[in-house]
Scaffold this active site. Structure first.
Site, PDB file in Angstrom:
ATOM      1  N   ALA A 277       0.783  -1.240   0.000  1.00  0.00           N
ATOM      2  CA  ALA A 277       0.000   0.000   0.000  1.00  0.00           C
ATOM      3  C   ALA A 277       0.815   1.290   0.000  1.00  0.00           C
ATOM      4  CB  ALA A 277      -0.946   0.012   1.196  1.00  0.00           C
ATOM      5  N   GLY A 281      -1.505   6.235  -1.814  1.00  0.00           N
ATOM      6  CA  GLY A 281      -2.409   6.968  -2.713  1.00  0.00           C
ATOM      7  C   GLY A 281      -3.654   6.151  -3.035  1.00  0.00           C
ATOM      8  N   LYS A 282      -3.446   4.912  -3.501  1.00  0.00           N
ATOM      9  CA  LYS A 282      -4.618   4.098  -3.865  1.00  0.00           C
ATOM     10  C   LYS A 282      -5.368   3.671  -2.612  1.00  0.00           C
ATOM     11  CE  LYS A 282      -2.457   2.599  -8.108  1.00  0.00           C
ATOM     12  NZ  LYS A 282      -1.107   3.069  -7.707  1.00  0.00           N
ATOM     13  N   CYS A 392       2.763   0.104 -12.505  1.00  0.00           N
ATOM     14  CA  CYS A 392       2.991   1.373 -13.188  1.00  0.00           C
ATOM     15  C   CYS A 392       4.099   1.129 -14.212  1.00  0.00           C
ATOM     16  CB  CYS A 392       3.394   2.447 -12.189  1.00  0.00           C
ATOM     17  SG  CYS A 392       3.640   4.015 -13.014  1.00  0.00           S
TER      18      CYS A 392
HETATM   19  C1  LIG Z   1       4.055   0.429  -6.382  1.00  0.00           C
HETATM   20  S1  LIG Z   1       4.237   0.717  -4.691  1.00  0.00           S
HETATM   21  C2  LIG Z   1       2.555   0.847  -4.171  1.00  0.00           C
HETATM   22  C3  LIG Z   1       1.979   2.218  -4.406  1.00  0.00           C
HETATM   23  C4  LIG Z   1       0.674   2.423  -3.656  1.00  0.00           C
HETATM   24  N1  LIG Z   1      -0.314   1.448  -4.014  1.00  0.00           N
HETATM   25  C5  LIG Z   1       0.103   3.819  -3.881  1.00  0.00           C
HETATM   26  O1  LIG Z   1      -0.786   3.977  -4.734  1.00  0.00           O
HETATM   27  O2  LIG Z   1       0.530   4.757  -3.209  1.00  0.00           O
HETATM   28  C6  LIG Z   1       4.697  -0.861  -4.082  1.00  0.00           C
HETATM   29  C7  LIG Z   1       4.879  -0.906  -2.585  1.00  0.00           C
HETATM   30  O3  LIG Z   1       5.138  -2.262  -2.239  1.00  0.00           O
HETATM   31  C8  LIG Z   1       5.994  -2.291  -1.137  1.00  0.00           C
HETATM   32  N2  LIG Z   1       6.559  -3.652  -1.036  1.00  0.00           N
HETATM   33  C9  LIG Z   1       7.665  -4.143  -1.626  1.00  0.00           C
HETATM   34  N3  LIG Z   1       7.823  -5.436  -1.285  1.00  0.00           N
HETATM   35  C10 LIG Z   1       6.810  -5.760  -0.468  1.00  0.00           C
HETATM   36  C11 LIG Z   1       6.451  -6.944   0.222  1.00  0.00           C
HETATM   37  N4  LIG Z   1       7.180  -8.059   0.111  1.00  0.00           N
HETATM   38  N5  LIG Z   1       5.354  -6.913   1.003  1.00  0.00           N
HETATM   39  C12 LIG Z   1       4.608  -5.794   1.127  1.00  0.00           C
HETATM   40  N6  LIG Z   1       4.908  -4.639   0.493  1.00  0.00           N
HETATM   41  C13 LIG Z   1       5.993  -4.629  -0.295  1.00  0.00           C
HETATM   42  C14 LIG Z   1       6.973  -1.192  -1.442  1.00  0.00           C
HETATM   43  O4  LIG Z   1       7.634  -0.756  -0.275  1.00  0.00           O
HETATM   44  C15 LIG Z   1       6.066  -0.124  -2.054  1.00  0.00           C
HETATM   45  O5  LIG Z   1       5.647   0.764  -1.057  1.00  0.00           O
END
Ligand SMILES: C[S@@+](CC[C@H](N)C(=O)[O-])C[C@H]1O[C@@H](n2cnc3c(N)ncnc32)[C@H](O)[C@@H]1O
Length: 456
Positions: A277, A281-282, A392
């Site tokens: 998360a 934002g989402k 993205c």
């Molecule tokens: C693309 S971003 C998500 C953006 C978010 N949905 C938004 O709209 O603001 C992916 C997120 O996944 C997290 N992430 C990476 N590996 C992860 C894991 N194994 N478990 C949970 N979160 C993880 C990252 O730290 C990052 O914050």
């Protein structure tokens, strides 16, 4: 010097254009030397230098433009300096990039581009390199951009020539080419160099979109009922943003969060999960939507500092925040958003240096992680539940290939046609997954696929 501002030592005789060039060079330095993000460094430098209006715009154009064009500029500089780039002092190399950008990509007259860069060399403690800068830039000025691209890319493939002309690494051009009809490739690459509009989201139940548009001086987005698009202005100064009634969010991101709630009819008392998360934002949009229909939202994030951002983004809504690895999560959820960590190739227009920072090696690690997260998400789906896989990025290895392979590993999952959940969005491809593009919809290049676990 911009009117009304006291000069700092060493800057006394700088004209506004010179200060803008100095700021641009400082941003290039921060990006190259400290791995800084230009979109974070630049506003602080502009404010610190007291630049406004046209001067701030010039600093932005020079810094962002030089960073975007980096790969091609470096090839030109390498040829004109007759030495490898690692044989040039990094601060001098950034001066050459800045000068070459002005010569090849702006309307700055050639003599002014060369003279101001030589002067900047003197002012930034690189006086000993002034003659070298002058000589290299004079050679750069011997051709225009197309002339250099023809010269460098003479023997290159069609994709190689596009990579030079639009200044993208070859592996990214190849990925876009795999994801798009050939006739659209040049437009997709060019869109990464356009100055992007800022998109705002009017959080559901907190502010009316028309009110936000009026406060921000923007226009309603064409697709999301919550989107406002802005040509200019600092969204951080808007009262609606500062008070948590609206946020900065690409309209494509809004559409993806929204599509998860539209793909099947929401039943009373559903339980929703945002699996990855941060920064939220989402999750904020989902939280507002869940609040409006009686669903419960859990938002999970691996990194504690990013989980804190999720808590901040969703403050005031009843969201359960969990900090941990999504692959270790347990429970059953009716709707899951997996907005996976990805290369971010879909938002290159918003991050000028990003195209040169990412590498195919990052891709391999991310693809592995995405597959593991998809497996974890599949296990968390309640019977009849829907998983939205979002990136993205338009890179097929992160998008359609991931969907194909997760369906092989979990044959019970049904791929839903996502297009009806993007009602009103034009120029979608003829397939059940959705790929948005800057050059088509004016959004980031978001990918969306919906997978359902059968009810029985
Ligand atoms: C693309 S971003 C998500 C953006 C978010 N949905 C938004 O709209 O603001 C992916 C997120 O996944 C997290 N992430 C990476 N590996 C992860 C894991 N194994 N478990 C949970 N979160 C993880 C990252 O730290 C990052 O914050």
């Amino acid at each position: 010097m911009t009117e009304g501002r006291t000069a700092r030592p060493g800057e006394q005789e700088l004209g506004a254009g010179e200060t803008a060039r100095l700021v641009a060079w400082q941003v290039l330095r921060a990006v190259a030397a400290d791995d800084a993000y230009a979109n974070l460094v630049l506003p602080a430098r502009i404010e610190g230098a007291g630049l406004t209006g046209r001067d701030a715009a010039l600093a932005t154009e020079l810094a962002y433009g030089t960073l975007r064009a980096g790969g091609t500029l470096d090839e030109v500089v390498r040829r004109c300096a007759s030495r490898d780039l690692d044989q040039i002092q990094p601060p001098v190399l950034d001066l050459l990039r800045l000068g070459a950008y002005q010569l090849l990509r702006t309307r700055v007259p050639p003599h002014a581009a060369v003279a101001t860069t030589v002067e900047l060399a003197r002012r930034t403690g690189n006086a000993r390199a002034a003659g070298f800068v002058n000589a290299v830039l004079r050679k750069v000025a011997g051709r225009d951009w197309d002339g250099w691209c023809d010269r460098i890319g003479g023997q290159a493939s069609e994709l190689g020539r596009l990579a030079l002309r639009h200044s993208h690494p070859g592996w990214i051009v190849a990925a876009f080419a795999d994801a798009l009809p050939p006739a659209e490739l040049a437009a997709a690459l060019a869109a990464d160099d356009d100055r992007p509009q800022t998109h705002l989201a009017a959080w559901p139940g907190r502010i009316d979109r028309a009110e936000l548009a009026a406060e921000a001086g923007g226009a309603p987005g064409p697709y999301s009922p919550y989107a406002v698009r802005l040509d200019r202005g600092d969204p951080g100064r808007l009262a609606a943003v500062r008070t948590g009634r609206a946020g900065v969010q690409d309209e494509g991101s809004q559409l993806c969060a929204l599509a998860l709630t539209r793909i099947t009819e929401v039943q009373p008392g559903e339980s929703w999960l945002d699996l990855c998360a941060g920064p939220g934002g989402k999750a904020a949009l989902l939280a507002g939507l869940a609040d409006g229909c009686g669903a419960e939202l859990t938002a999970n994030e691996l990194h504690p500092h990013r989980a804190e951002l999720v808590a901040r983004a969703t403050r005031g809504w009843p969201v359960r925040i969990v900090t941990g690895d999504a692959r270790a999560l347990t429970g059953r959820f009716d709707r899951i958003l997996l907005d996976a960590p990805c290369t971010g190739l879909g938002a290159l227009r918003r991050r000028p240096e990003a195209r040169w920072r990412r590498s195919p090696a990052d891709l391999a690690d991310l693809v592995r992680l995405q597959a593991e997260l998809l497996d974890a998400a599949a296990e968390l789906l309640a019977p009849g539940g829907v998983l939205a896989y979002v990136t993205c990025s338009p890179h097929p290895a992160e998008t359609t290939a991931q969907v194909d392979t997760v369906r092989n590993r979990h044959p019970q999952l049904e791929l839903l046609d996502a297009r009806p959940a993007f009602g009103g969005v034009d120029q979608l491809d003829d397939r059940p997954t959705v790929q948005l593009w800057p050059h088509r919809q004016g959004t980031d290049a978001m990918f969306f696929a919906a997978l359902r676990r059968p009810a029985g």
